[in-house]
Write a protein that holds these residues in place. Structure first.
Motif, PDB file in Angstrom:
ATOM      1  N   PRO A  63       0.841  -1.195   0.000  1.00  0.00           N
ATOM      2  CA  PRO A  63       0.000   0.000   0.000  1.00  0.00           C
ATOM      3  C   PRO A  63       0.880   1.250   0.000  1.00  0.00           C
ATOM      4  O   PRO A  63       1.984   1.241   0.563  1.00  0.00           O
ATOM      5  CB  PRO A  63      -0.783  -0.097   1.307  1.00  0.00           C
ATOM      6  N   PRO A  64       0.410   2.319  -0.634  1.00  0.00           N
ATOM      7  CA  PRO A  64       1.232   3.534  -0.640  1.00  0.00           C
ATOM      8  C   PRO A  64       1.367   4.089   0.777  1.00  0.00           C
ATOM      9  O   PRO A  64       0.475   3.926   1.610  1.00  0.00           O
ATOM     10  CB  PRO A  64       0.448   4.505  -1.529  1.00  0.00           C
ATOM     11  N   ARG A  65       2.480   4.695   1.038  1.00  0.00           N
ATOM     12  CA  ARG A  65       2.722   5.328   2.332  1.00  0.00           C
ATOM     13  C   ARG A  65       2.416   6.808   2.171  1.00  0.00           C
ATOM     14  O   ARG A  65       3.181   7.540   1.547  1.00  0.00           O
ATOM     15  CB  ARG A  65       4.156   5.106   2.771  1.00  0.00           C
ATOM     16  N   VAL A  66       1.294   7.215   2.714  1.00  0.00           N
ATOM     17  CA  VAL A  66       0.819   8.582   2.558  1.00  0.00           C
ATOM     18  C   VAL A  66       0.940   9.302   3.889  1.00  0.00           C
ATOM     19  O   VAL A  66       0.545   8.771   4.929  1.00  0.00           O
ATOM     20  CB  VAL A  66      -0.657   8.601   2.082  1.00  0.00           C
ATOM     21  N   LYS A  67       1.492  10.491   3.847  1.00  0.00           N
ATOM     22  CA  LYS A  67       1.651  11.265   5.068  1.00  0.00           C
ATOM     23  C   LYS A  67       1.530  12.738   4.724  1.00  0.00           C
ATOM     24  O   LYS A  67       2.117  13.202   3.738  1.00  0.00           O
ATOM     25  CB  LYS A  67       3.030  10.984   5.684  1.00  0.00           C
TER      26      LYS A  67
END
Length: 75
Positions: A63-67
């Motif tokens: 899963p993309p790491r979104v921050k």
């Protein structure tokens, strides 16, 4: 030919749409969302036509790491 199930996301841009397949890291543009998705499907078919059998890794991507971050800007 065999069917291949992949996920293609699409997002609007200033020039139209971009469709992106994370499983294969393929992105394509189009004037409409449908055109962008068709272009991505065509690119995937071309990729498989040009690659030896078994060479393409189709494991699900992480899963993309979104921050969200704060950036200091002038103004």
């Amino acid at each position: 030919m065999r069917p291949l199930h992949v996920t293609i996301s699409a997002e609007r841009t200033a020039a139209g749409f971009i469709a992106h397949c994370r499983e294969l890291e393929i992105s394509c543009e189009g004037a409409t969302e449908d055109e962008a998705r068709r272009n991505a499907a065509d690119a995937i078919a071309l990729l498989f036509d040009a690659s030896p059998a078994g060479e393409i890794d189709l494991r699900p991507p992480e899963p993309p790491r979104v921050k969200q971050i704060d950036v200091r800007v002038r103004g």
